[in-house]
Design an enzyme around this catalytic site. Structure first.
Site, PDB file in Angstrom:
ATOM      1  N   ASP A   2     -11.436  -5.690  10.544  1.00 51.08           N
ATOM      2  CA  ASP A   2     -11.519  -7.397  10.668  1.00 51.08           C
ATOM      3  C   ASP A   2     -12.869  -7.524  11.387  1.00 51.08           C
ATOM      4  O   ASP A   2     -13.473  -8.523  11.012  1.00 51.08           O
ATOM      5  CB  ASP A   2     -10.449  -7.905  11.292  1.00 51.08           C
ATOM      6  N   ASP A   8       0.632  -1.249  -0.093  1.00 51.03           N
ATOM      7  CA  ASP A   8      -0.003  -0.024  -0.009  1.00 51.03           C
ATOM      8  C   ASP A   8       0.785   1.259   0.074  1.00 51.03           C
ATOM      9  O   ASP A   8       0.368   2.462  -0.027  1.00 51.03           O
ATOM     10  CB  ASP A   8      -0.833  -0.109   1.252  1.00 51.03           C
TER      11      ASP A   8
END
Length: 897
Positions: A588, A219
């Site tokens: 998550d 990223d």
């Protein structure tokens, strides 16, 4: 958008911290005779022939609940046996455990009623605050305890899975395809050596090589990460065949070579030592190349920039080895080449292998390792860096994961997905097979399983686990117990997913096939790429393997560019109803919650050796920042569409309570924080927090506190954790409650009132301490404002103990004032015991000698006591005057939950 094909890779930095734990090598001589463990009836590296009849359950705690399903290869009735075993806690442990929970719940309610009847009007404000805190303590304890009423253990039966493969129509044809996702951002905070070991362990996993692919999401868009992967692809040509030939464990080279002894399970022990020496020498050279990547790329770029024919355009580009500009971020940021602003990149480093084995060559002068009987194919390896532009919310890790999900759908489209953090690696080569036991077992409800979660295990945590990094109470207690409901929450790494569940499709139990197809046809839901949408039904089919090798032509390149574009998510369901959930720091947990509320199930399982291992922050400051992000994300989840109170009827009632506990637990710590500051009253007034009548109060308090500890010992018993694990968990919860969790509550309040999001920093895994001591980070103090609240609580309680000692000395232990002083001091000492790891942490290098802390504490207490006796005790007034000035004792209790 950059697309390329290569066959090599590279990386940098820091020697991996390793746990040498457990395995033994027993190779006695060069011919592989005595002392060598070689599979006789099965091929090397195959799952053990022993069926899991007892597995994790043949002990005095767990008992199997599905004996009838395990009676040979065909289950005894012509039906395949289940691929996993289920165990429950024996009644002799479970029933007293549940009974104690009920009794404590009744005791808490009775205690509240008693306190209401005995309201202290002389200290009404203290009584009111105390009651509010105790009510929330009791409520929070119930939220935490109720989901644990039915702990269930599930163990994969790899032998049954092997039987299923063996009796399948095409050998390993029954094993479906898997796409493995690894995410990274910063090559400094997340050292590249961690990342390359993670990738190498994945490439060497014991799974059909043509049935899985590995994707790295960078990223940060750095050339260092890309060239590290180029080096990895090259070194994997040696490392992976070596692992297959000798069945080595673990298959991350840094971990493997750090172990002093290893168990040998291959078939050519006579060649192990010479092969190992050769591969280790190559690995050391590989690490040198990885370590030097930063300087290599910078020197190359400087040379190219100086040779630009005298042109000075003000840009110092970062150059690739082929003499072209790197399309991602540059060392010296420039327009379209800086963090948050660069092109999308997809590089296929290793193409998808053929379906037929390709064996290596025999040993020769040029190739000293004999791989003539070893399949040398490598899995597909892809480097990805999604496009980033100013003005777009890139959604951090969740956005990167969704880009991976879309790219993999176009290149390999496996029906199952495993995700890793870059500092985790495959510790057990069978780790990809184990979750398949749950996904493929239709007799056990496998079709409705959205994901399988493994516990997180860590290397090189200090032996006493000062900051509860192992977190065994959570993993092996709380998370395991959720197997008795809909299953554990998703914990961010070491997880296998069903692709269909990530797309937001409903489980077979609740959704009809027609409605699934209709959902796929909704272009607005999944974005403008028709190729992506058309691939989804194939990706949701668990019976298929993996997409045949894709030729990267112009149309595929355009599709890849589209799905990695920074604006692809806009106006779609990505980040809410599809993919990883956006706008929540704990993406998550929120993603797992969405699946559970749709009716999907999940499974928590573990295996030995541990499936995956990783690196945990052993520095106090980094650990506190880590739990700040977790707790802040939990509160974000509560104040969002992912609130458990808003879920529909498909969410199990106790599962709803579990998620409610996960999203509200930081709130209770506000009361704990103020409880810990109440000793200030010892310093500025003569009020005590002791309820009257004191005898009844003490009886309630002792009973409630004793029961929570007895319940804790039952959990220690059935979860298999140690008493030290339990104590460390209690200590670190108090450390978090005095600083981190209240800070998260403050952040959330600011977000609600100002509308501005919360930025949580990435947990740094780099080592800044000397290389001679692998635990040196433990003794490094990084002073940040986050430490201040806990330091204040620590100082206040040390001062309160000193005042208590001074009062007891001034009044005498036999007086009422002296007794109350000693009783109050018990509470203060308890707080100090819980904050003991924090006190060691802020002492830095002196924390290596705990005796220094004890001496310093005693001296501080003595100094405060002497000062109080000298200046604060009213000797001159006489006993009657002192008693009159003291006033009545006010009331307040310690926490009941």
């Amino acid at each position: 958008m950059e697309l390329a094909t290569a066959s090599t890779m590279s990386a940098a930095a820091v020697t991996r911290r390793i746990n040498a734990g457990g395995l033994r090598v027993e190779v006695t001589n060069g011919n592989g005779a005595a002392g060598v463990y070689v599979a006789a009836a099965a091929a090397p590296c195959s799952p053990a022939a022993k069926r899991v009849n007892d597995g994790g359950g043949k002990d005095d705690v767990w008992v199997a609940v599905d004996e009838a399903d395990v009676s040979g290869p065909s289950g005894g009735d012509g039906v395949r046996p289940t691929l996993f075993r289920t165990y429950k806690v024996k009644g002799s442990i479970l029933h007293p455990y549940r009974f104690l929970i009920l009794v404590r719940l009744i005791a808490i309610v009775a205690f509240f009623a008693w306190r209401v009847r005995h309201k202290n009007r002389d200290g009404a404000w203290l009584w009111t605050m105390s009651m509010a805190g105790d009510v929330w303590f009791g409520f929070s304890w119930a939220l935490n305890q109720l989901p644990k009423l039915n702990p269930i253990k599930r163990v994969a039966d790899l032998a049954a899975l092997a039987d299923r493969q063996q009796h399948g129509t095409s050998g390993g044809g029954e094993l479906p395809g898997v796409d493995v996702f690894v995410t990274t951002v910063d090559p400094v905070d997340e050292p590249i050596l961690y990342t390359v070991n993670s990738i190498l362990s994945i490439l060497a996993a014991d799974y059909p090589v043509d049935r899985y692919a590995c994707y790295l999401s960078d990223d940060g868009g750095t050339l260092v990460h890309y060239e590290a992967m180029v080096e990895v692809a090259k070194f994997a040509e040696l490392w992976v065949p070596f692992c297959r030939k000798h069945c080595v464990e673990p298959r991350a080279p840094e971990s493997y070579f750090a172990m002093k002894t290893q168990a040998y399970r291959g078939g050519v022990a006579g060649e192990l030592m010479s092969d190992r020496r050769r591969v280790r020498r190559e690995y050391e050279e590989f690490k040198v190349r990885i370590d030097s990547l930063f300087s290599t790329i910078r020197k190359r770029s400087d040379a190219y920039n100086r040779a630009k024919d005298g042109k000075d355009d003000g840009e110092n580009a970062t150059w690739m080895a082929d003499g072209t500009h790197w399309p991602g971020t540059w060392f010296e940021p420039a327009e379209n080449h800086r963090k948050g602003q660069h092109a999308g990149i997809v590089q296929v480093l290793l193409n998808h292998p053929t379906s037929k084995p390709r064996f290596g060559v025999a040993a020769s002068v040029d190739n000293p390792l004999d791989f003539s009987g070893v399949d040398v194919r490598l899995p597909m390896l892809v480097y990805i860096s999604r496009e980033k532009r100013p003005g777009y919310n890139h959604q951090k890790k969740a956005g990167a994961m969704n880009a991976l999900l879309r790219v993999s759908a176009l290149l390999s489209n496996a029906p199952f997905i495993i995700n890793f953090d870059c500092d985790h690696y495959v510790n057990n080569s069978q780790a990809f097979r184990a979750p398949m036991c749950f996904m493929l077992d239709r007799r056990g409800g496998g079709d409705d399983v959205a994901f399988v979660q493994f516990p997180q295990r860590f290397d090189d945590v200090d032996p006493t686990d000062r900051y509860a990094n192992h977190n065994r109470v959570f993993f092996d207690g709380t998370t395991l117990s959720l197997n008795g409901l809909q299953g554990p929450s998703y914990l961010g790494t070491g997880t296998m997913f069903r692709r269909a569940a990530l797309y937001g499709l409903e489980p077979p139990r609740w959704g009809a096939a027609g409605s699934q197809i209709k959902a796929m046809d909704n272009a607005n839901k999944f974005g403008a790429s028709s190729t992506l949408v058309s691939s989804m039904l194939d990706g949701a089919n668990q019976e298929r393997s993996i997409t045949p090798p894709v030729a990267i032509d112009g149309s595929v390149a355009r599709d890849l560019a589209a799905v990695t574009a920074c604006g692809y998510d806009l106006g779609t369901s990505w980040g809410r109803d599809a993919g990883w959930v956006y706008d929540i720091a704990t993406e998550d947990v929120a993603t797992g919650f969405r699946m559970h509320q749709q009716g999907w199930r999940s499974v928590y399982t573990s295996m030995e050796p541990a499936a995956f291992r990783g690196t945990a922050p052993i520095n106090l400051t980094e650990r506190l920042y880590q739990i700040l992000r977790w707790s802040g994300g939990s509160l974000e989840m509560f104040f969002s569409h992912s609130n458990a109170l808003l879920a529909g009827r498909r969410l199990h009632p106790l599962q709803r309570i579990a998620y409610l506990n996960m999203s509200t637990y930081p709130i209770v710590t506000v009361f704990i924080f103020f409880y810990n500051l109440f000793p200030v009253m010892w310093l500025i007034s003569e009020q005590y927090y002791i309820q009257q009548p004191f005898g009844e109060y003490l009886l309630y308090l002792v009973a409630i506190i004793a029961m929570i500890h007895v319940i804790g010992m039952f959990e220690v018993k059935w979860s298999g954790i140690t008493v030290l694990d339990w104590c460390r968990n209690e200590q670190f919860y108090m450390i978090g409650s005095t600083g981190v969790y209240p800070t998260a509550v403050l952040y959330m309040a600011l977000k609600l009132f100002t509308g501005k999001g919360i930025h949580f920093r990435l947990t740094s895994k780099q080592t800044t301490a000397s290389s001679g001591d692998k635990f040196a980070d433990l003794y490094t103090v990084r002073w940040v404002p986050l430490l201040i609240p806990t330091i204040v609580v620590l100082a206040v309680n040390v001062g309160a103990v000193g005042v208590a000692v001074g009062k007891a000395a001034a009044w005498g232990l036999l007086t009422e004032q002296g007794r109350f002083a000693v009783l109050g001091m018990v509470f203060n000492v308890w707080i100090l015991a819980l904050l003991y790891p924090f006190a060691l942490g802020i002492m830095g290098q002196r924390g290596k000698r705990p005796a220094v802390l004890f001496v310093a504490t005693v001296m501080a207490v003595a100094a405060v006591a002497i000062m109080y006796a000298a200046f604060g005790a009213p000797y001159q007034a006489g006993l009657s005057g002192v008693a009159a000035s003291l006033g009545k004792a006010a009331s307040l209790t310690g926490p009941s939950g």
